[in-house]
Design a protein around this motif. Structure first.
Motif, PDB file in Angstrom:
ATOM      1  N   ASP A  36       5.704  -0.406  -5.880  1.00  0.00           N
ATOM      2  CA  ASP A  36       5.474  -0.698  -4.479  1.00  0.00           C
ATOM      3  C   ASP A  36       4.859   0.674  -3.758  1.00  0.00           C
ATOM      4  O   ASP A  36       5.697   1.671  -3.887  1.00  0.00           O
ATOM      5  N   PHE A  37       4.121   0.502  -3.042  1.00  0.00           N
ATOM      6  CA  PHE A  37       3.504   1.627  -2.383  1.00  0.00           C
ATOM      7  C   PHE A  37       2.523   1.195  -1.196  1.00  0.00           C
ATOM      8  O   PHE A  37       2.458  -0.029  -0.849  1.00  0.00           O
ATOM      9  N   GLY A  38       2.214   1.985  -0.265  1.00  0.00           N
ATOM     10  CA  GLY A  38       1.318   1.692   0.836  1.00  0.00           C
ATOM     11  C   GLY A  38      -0.067   2.305   0.818  1.00  0.00           C
ATOM     12  O   GLY A  38      -0.271   3.305   0.345  1.00  0.00           O
ATOM     13  N   PHE A  39      -0.936   1.481   1.261  1.00  0.00           N
ATOM     14  CA  PHE A  39      -2.404   1.859   1.351  1.00  0.00           C
ATOM     15  C   PHE A  39      -2.775   2.865   2.448  1.00  0.00           C
ATOM     16  O   PHE A  39      -3.438   3.727   2.558  1.00  0.00           O
ATOM     17  N   GLN A  40      -1.709   2.915   3.492  1.00  0.00           N
ATOM     18  CA  GLN A  40      -1.820   3.644   4.590  1.00  0.00           C
ATOM     19  C   GLN A  40      -0.530   4.791   4.622  1.00  0.00           C
ATOM     20  O   GLN A  40       0.418   4.449   3.940  1.00  0.00           O
ATOM     21  N   GLY A  41      -0.961   5.904   5.354  1.00  0.00           N
ATOM     22  CA  GLY A  41       0.223   7.152   5.316  1.00  0.00           C
ATOM     23  C   GLY A  41       1.548   6.464   5.710  1.00  0.00           C
ATOM     24  O   GLY A  41       1.591   5.356   6.555  1.00  0.00           O
ATOM     25  N   GLY A  42       2.750   6.932   5.289  1.00  0.00           N
ATOM     26  CA  GLY A  42       4.051   6.644   5.679  1.00  0.00           C
ATOM     27  C   GLY A  42       4.317   5.390   5.043  1.00  0.00           C
ATOM     28  O   GLY A  42       5.427   4.813   5.375  1.00  0.00           O
ATOM     29  N   GLY A  43       3.610   4.929   3.948  1.00  0.00           N
ATOM     30  CA  GLY A  43       4.013   3.732   3.296  1.00  0.00           C
ATOM     31  C   GLY A  43       3.711   2.368   4.254  1.00  0.00           C
ATOM     32  O   GLY A  43       4.007   1.265   3.495  1.00  0.00           O
ATOM     33  N   ARG A  44       2.682   2.574   4.950  1.00  0.00           N
ATOM     34  CA  ARG A  44       2.404   1.434   5.774  1.00  0.00           C
ATOM     35  C   ARG A  44       1.043   0.429   4.738  1.00  0.00           C
ATOM     36  O   ARG A  44       0.692   1.026   3.922  1.00  0.00           O
ATOM     37  N   GLN A  45       0.840  -0.764   5.373  1.00  0.00           N
ATOM     38  CA  GLN A  45       0.278  -1.329   4.602  1.00  0.00           C
ATOM     39  C   GLN A  45       0.376  -1.690   3.118  1.00  0.00           C
ATOM     40  O   GLN A  45       0.003  -1.263   2.140  1.00  0.00           O
ATOM     41  N   ARG A  46       1.693  -2.490   2.839  1.00  0.00           N
ATOM     42  CA  ARG A  46       2.477  -2.381   1.596  1.00  0.00           C
ATOM     43  C   ARG A  46       1.797  -3.224   0.525  1.00  0.00           C
ATOM     44  O   ARG A  46       1.035  -4.095   0.960  1.00  0.00           O
ATOM     45  N   ALA A  47       1.946  -2.702  -0.651  1.00  0.00           N
ATOM     46  CA  ALA A  47       1.132  -3.286  -1.677  1.00  0.00           C
ATOM     47  C   ALA A  47       2.252  -3.346  -2.903  1.00  0.00           C
ATOM     48  O   ALA A  47       3.121  -2.365  -3.163  1.00  0.00           O
ATOM     49  N   ARG A  48       2.006  -4.043  -3.852  1.00  0.00           N
ATOM     50  CA  ARG A  48       2.827  -4.300  -5.064  1.00  0.00           C
ATOM     51  C   ARG A  48       1.693  -4.348  -6.567  1.00  0.00           C
ATOM     52  O   ARG A  48       1.043  -5.311  -6.329  1.00  0.00           O
ATOM     53  N   PHE A  49       1.959  -3.388  -7.198  1.00  0.00           N
ATOM     54  CA  PHE A  49       1.159  -3.821  -8.659  1.00  0.00           C
ATOM     55  C   PHE A  49       2.279  -3.898  -9.574  1.00  0.00           C
ATOM     56  O   PHE A  49       3.112  -3.177  -9.873  1.00  0.00           O
ATOM     57  N   ASP A  50       1.846  -4.986 -10.800  1.00  0.00           N
ATOM     58  CA  ASP A  50       2.491  -5.134 -11.906  1.00  0.00           C
ATOM     59  C   ASP A  50       1.716  -4.971 -12.931  1.00  0.00           C
ATOM     60  O   ASP A  50       0.746  -5.688 -13.242  1.00  0.00           O
ATOM     61  N   VAL A  51       1.896  -3.965 -13.831  1.00  0.00           N
ATOM     62  CA  VAL A  51       1.364  -3.624 -15.078  1.00  0.00           C
ATOM     63  C   VAL A  51       1.255  -4.694 -15.861  1.00  0.00           C
ATOM     64  O   VAL A  51       0.225  -5.315 -16.511  1.00  0.00           O
ATOM     65  N   THR A  52       2.443  -5.329 -16.318  1.00  0.00           N
ATOM     66  CA  THR A  52       2.336  -6.335 -17.289  1.00  0.00           C
ATOM     67  C   THR A  52       1.885  -7.763 -16.943  1.00  0.00           C
ATOM     68  O   THR A  52       1.116  -8.456 -17.930  1.00  0.00           O
ATOM     69  N   ALA A  53       2.137  -8.067 -15.568  1.00  0.00           N
ATOM     70  CA  ALA A  53       1.493  -9.260 -15.136  1.00  0.00           C
ATOM     71  C   ALA A  53       0.067  -8.988 -14.990  1.00  0.00           C
ATOM     72  O   ALA A  53      -0.702  -9.897 -14.638  1.00  0.00           O
ATOM     73  N   GLY A  54      -0.632  -7.894 -14.691  1.00  0.00           N
ATOM     74  CA  GLY A  54      -1.781  -7.472 -14.112  1.00  0.00           C
ATOM     75  C   GLY A  54      -2.069  -7.973 -12.786  1.00  0.00           C
ATOM     76  O   GLY A  54      -3.224  -8.811 -12.757  1.00  0.00           O
ATOM     77  N   THR A  55      -1.296  -8.133 -11.911  1.00  0.00           N
ATOM     78  CA  THR A  55      -1.443  -8.486 -10.584  1.00  0.00           C
ATOM     79  C   THR A  55      -1.543  -7.429  -9.622  1.00  0.00           C
ATOM     80  O   THR A  55      -0.574  -6.410  -9.748  1.00  0.00           O
ATOM     81  N   LEU A  56      -2.235  -7.619  -8.413  1.00  0.00           N
ATOM     82  CA  LEU A  56      -1.952  -6.861  -7.086  1.00  0.00           C
ATOM     83  C   LEU A  56      -1.711  -7.548  -6.141  1.00  0.00           C
ATOM     84  O   LEU A  56      -2.396  -8.612  -5.753  1.00  0.00           O
TER      85      LEU A  56
END
Length: 919
Positions: free
Chosen positions: A304-324
């Motif tokens: 789980d990470f943020g596209f904007q500073g401070g962790g805003r605009q949350r996103a999740r990437f899964d390596v094994t599922a290949g999903t964003l």
């Protein structure tokens, strides 16, 4: 809209960093400079490109004049000179363009020149870190010097009429107005109360009635603002425009303002003060995300990470599922990094050169600052992210440190002890093995939530929709030993070699090293592949209408060709289906390999010849058959090694509309192959494949409405009739009878094998179950793609109902799915056809339902009408694929015994065509 990307030579470190750009009054060229040429020439140089073509024009160096990095460049109003501001104390340089010469016109500088600007009459003003603003006449004779005292000048700008000069300062919220004749101070303009930061960048309105200032100047909430002072009365106004320093502004004649920021971003502010256009960064910004902005699963597969500073605009990437995923729901199992655990505490680490481990200083390199920290839950070790390294300390010792390309703004460590994971300043996320610090995997994701690409250090990659165009390899161009710009090879130009989702997943899981080594031994490493040279540059020159009795040809203007990302053009209207395309293929060092033509994204048959060869240019022609209506025909080429394909942005496309008074109804060209019994007893026998192939023929034959196709031309091959020779002959026969308007359906049921990341179908007469036998005597990926490419129809679907068995089985569901996605995307990318794959293991294939395999059983119902979700009486390939994705897993569970079939469909074309009408 992005028109072009200009690339300069680069090298490790700062070489290739660009700090300055300028256009001459004519607008015909672009000059760029910065840390340009220092690594190989010892001195910086100014590089020149042609603005319209983007081609490298040349470079101008400074000979025996020592020259550090270049901070700013500007053309004189008559275009005869280029003034150069350098990051040294050697003085002001001027380049005369014709005849070409370089000289220092004023050596009386005590520090770097930061900015310079010309007036319309040729006067020049500069600012310097030595605390002075200097004014020169049109012959570069110094007229005046203004010392700014404790204020540190940054940018300077002439008013349009040259009567005044604005000066911005890097250490004050102030803009100073000086006389354009003698630098006499006229007035000071101040920032607003309650604002912080400096007004370092200045500009004048085109009409000279306002002055603008910006920089780190910010409102109380931290938003960076542009301040406007009306000079004829009225109150100053601030416009919040950025989240980071505004690095430059330029005004335009219509009263609008263009700005650039360090986010990075750029935009246009309309005359009414509103932001009319903004193009921000697409990458993740990990700054200030050290608290909750970077969370990982216990094994590191989910981030789980943020596209904007401070962790805003949350996103999740899964390596094994290949999903964003954007805005994902909270998950308690994803853990943030910690500064302390079980008696181990790291302090003074945030943006600090002297972090401490339980009060003891941690030694870092010169000017190296700590940016992030993550302590292991057992309290025995921690990871420190810095400007230059990711460092791992265990039992109070530095275990390893791995260099990174940008600051490690956030780090975390997995609970299973396998990985340190870092979010870097260039927007990438990197997985490092905790055992030795080696990099296992990297990810770059775009903030649209769709495009992403993950890759191994060896260059094997996986991607989401459109993500294959996000990264690539920079190649410095050399001519007679001199650097002359750069080229870029996107990873999708190497798709057939390096797209390997299966290897990316296995690399993450930790069991891919042997297979990666074996694959590299077969195809060579990326550096070797790139060293074989770029594919030729294609230029469409002429098209001819082929009619009985001759051809009528028309030249193709450069602006009539469409390339990727360019504006749409009206189609060329033609009244004959046979079009001859003539084009040049210019060798760029890699020779000329296969030339591929696609219509509507699908590779189609195209006869042709080489008309002539003159030097590096081959004149080629290809004949393409059109279908009634709109036809988008594109061309690409491979290098002679058949490994690098043309950049999608360099593939000429031609849009034609074939108008005909009579349109024939399509014929369905169907090849169905099903093999239960194999000549070699070592190949496991099956139960349902032959019936599956026969069932597909029967269900399509029962389409009595004939709304989509007029008739069916079917070839059914089962068991001993399905030899490799018979299959290839069937392909050829159907292709010979096919027309561009036809629909093509290929169905293969039986045994499939994944080998080297490619798909192999096992024919009845396979001599042996070995990789060598499969490559020699199987229906290989290459043979299948070549056979599909012989068809003139773009409306084609390939259905693969094959089980993977014996020594080639993959039992783990994650690895199985990654294998299926790899081979499906490979075939679709190569052919441009719709691919629907429903792989099973041997037991799943044997069990089946109603005399058919699970996948085909569901497919027969889909084609009989169950997939017609919109109830329009037709089943499209999209509806067919989606129905199979939904129902096959459900039916497989009903069959029992732990079956987990999971179909996938893949398509690179743009026509989700109808395939069957239903009652």
């Amino acid at each position: 809209r992005l028109l072009d990307t200009l690339r300069v030579p680069i090298a490790p470190g700062a070489e290739g960093s660009l700090y300055a750009v300028a256009l001459p009054p004519s607008g015909r060229s672009i000059a760029v400079a910065g840390h340009t040429g220092i690594d190989w020439d010892g001195n910086a140089a100014v590089y020149f490109f042609n603005r319209e073509s983007g081609a490298w024009v040349g470079r101008i160096g400074f000979g025996d004049i020592p020259t550090d990095a270049i901070n700013c460049i500007a053309f004189s109003p008559d275009g005869k000179f280029v003034a150069v501001a350098t990051n040294d104390d050697k003085g002001l340089r001027v380049i005369q363009l014709n005849p070409q010469s370089v000289r220092v016109v004023d050596s009386d500088y005590k520090d770097a020149i930061l900015w310079l600007d010309f007036a319309s009459d040729g006067r020049l003003v500069t600012s310097s870190s030595d605390g002075a603003v200097r004014l020169y006449d049109a012959s570069f004779k110094r007229l005046a010097v203004h010392r700014t005292g404790t204020l540190k000048p940054w940018s300077v700008a002439f008013k349009g009429d040259g009567a005044a000069i604005a000066v911005g300062f890097v250490n004050a919220a102030k803009v100073q107005i000086l006389s354009g004749q003698d630098l006499r101070p006229i007035s000071d303009l101040a920032g607003a109360d309650g604002h912080a930061g400096a007004l370092s960048v200045v500009a004048w309105a085109a009409d000279g009635k306002s002055v603008y200032g910006t920089g780190t100047y910010a409102e109380a909430n931290g938003r960076k603002a542009i301040r406007r002072w009306p000079l004829g009365g009225g109150k100053p106004a601030d416009l919040a425009a950025a989240d980071d320093t505004i690095t430059d502004i330029k005004t335009r004649a219509d009263g609008s303002l263009v700005f650039a920021t360090a986010e990075p971003a750029w935009g246009v502010i309309a005359p009414d003060g509103k932001i009319a256009l903004r193009r921000g960064a697409e990458k993740a910004d990990f700054r200030e995300g050290y608290r909750e902005g970077f969370r990982v699963s216990a094994d590191g597969a989910v981030i789980d990470f943020g596209f904007q500073g401070g962790g805003r605009q949350r996103a999740r990437f899964d390596v094994t599922a290949g999903t964003l995923e954007l805005a994902p729901p909270a998950r308690a199992d994803l853990k943030a990094s910690a500064e302390s655990a079980r008696g181990l505490t790291i302090v003074d680490w945030r943006n600090n050169e002297r972090p401490k481990d339980n009060g003891q200083p941690i030694a870092l390199g010169d000017k190296e600052r700590a940016r992030s920290v993550a302590v292991q839950s057992d309290g025995k070790g921690f990871v420190l992210g810095t400007d230059y390294f990711v460092r791992f300390y265990r039992d109070d010792r530095l275990a390893w440190h791995t260099a990174v390309t940008a600051p490690a703004w956030v780090v975390n460590v997995t609970e299973d002890g396998r990985f340190a994971i870092a979010g870097l300043g260039d927007g990438t996320i990197a997985w490092f093995r905790l055992a030795d610090g080696s990099e296992a995997l990297s990810l770059f994701a775009a903030n649209d939530g769709k495009r992403w690409v993950a890759w191994t250090p060896e260059g094997f990659f996986d991607h989401g929709d459109g993500g294959e165009g996000l990264i690539g390899y920079h190649l410095n161009q050399v001519d007679q030993g001199r650097m002359r710009g750069g080229a870029f090879v996107r990873v999708d130009q190497l798709y057939s070699l390096f797209f390997r989702r299966d290897l990316v997943v296995r690399k993450f899981l930790g069991n891919a090293d042997a297979e990666i080594a074996a694959q590299l031994a077969r195809i060579c490493d990326v550096k070797t592949v790139l060293g074989r040279g770029l594919p030729p540059m294609l230029r469409l020159t002429e098209y001819c209408l082929r009619r009985p009795g001759g051809e009528r040809c028309q030249p193709v203007a450069a602006d009539s060709q469409v390339r990727s990302g360019q504006a749409k053009l009206p189609p060329v209207l033609v009244d004959t289906p046979d079009i001859v395309l003539r084009f040049d293929a210019e060798d760029r060092g890699g020779g000329t390999g296969p030339i591929v033509l696609r219509r509507q994204g699908a590779k189609v048959a195209a006869d042709g010849r080489t008309r002539s060869v003159t030097g590096k240019v081959r004149q080629e022609e290809r004949t393409v058959q059109l279908e009634p209506g709109l036809n988008i025909v594109s061309m690409s080429a491979f290098n002679a090694a058949r490994q690098i394909e043309s950049d999608p942005k360099e593939r000429p496309s031609f849009v034609l509309r074939y108008e005909t008074p009579k349109t024939d109804k399509p014929v369905l060209r169907l090849l169905a192959v099903g093999i239960d019994r194999f000549k070699n007893p070592a190949v496991p026998q099956l139960r349902n494949a032959a019936a599956d192939a026969a069932g597909i023929v029967e269900v399509m034959k029962q389409d009595r409405k004939h709304e989509i196709f007029a008739e069916m031309d079917a070839i059914l091959l089962t068991d001993d009739k399905a030899t490799l020779a018979a299959i290839m002959q069937a392909f050829d026969e159907l292709a010979a009878r096919a027309k561009p308007v036809d629909i093509m359906l290929i169905f293969l049921a039986g045994h499939g094998v994944a080998l080297d990341g490619k798909y192999y179908y096992v024919p009845h007469d396979l001599p042996a179950v070995t990789p060598e036998s499969l490559r020699d005597s199987g229906l290989t990926h290459e043979r299948l793609a070549s056979a599909l490419g012989k068809f003139p129809s773009a409306r084609s679907a390939v259905i693969l109902d094959t089980c993977f068995s014996g020594a080639f089985a993959v039992n783990d569901s994650i690895l199985r799915d990654s294998r299926d996605q790899t081979i499906g995307k490979q075939i679709s990318q190569e052919s441009g056809r719709f691919i629907l794959a429903g792989s099973a293991d041997q037991q799943e294939a044997l069990d089946g339902i109603d005399g058919h395999g699970v996948f085909t059983g569901v497919l027969l119902k889909a084609l009989s009408g169950a997939a017609d979700r919109d109830k329009d009486g037709k089943v499209t390939i999209y509806e067919m694929g989606e129905y199979a994705k939904l129902r096959v897993p459900e039916v497989a569970k009903e069959v029992g015994q732990g079956h987990q079939q999971k179909p996938r469909w893949f398509f690179n074309g743009d026509d989700m065509f109808d395939i069957r009408s239903v009652d």
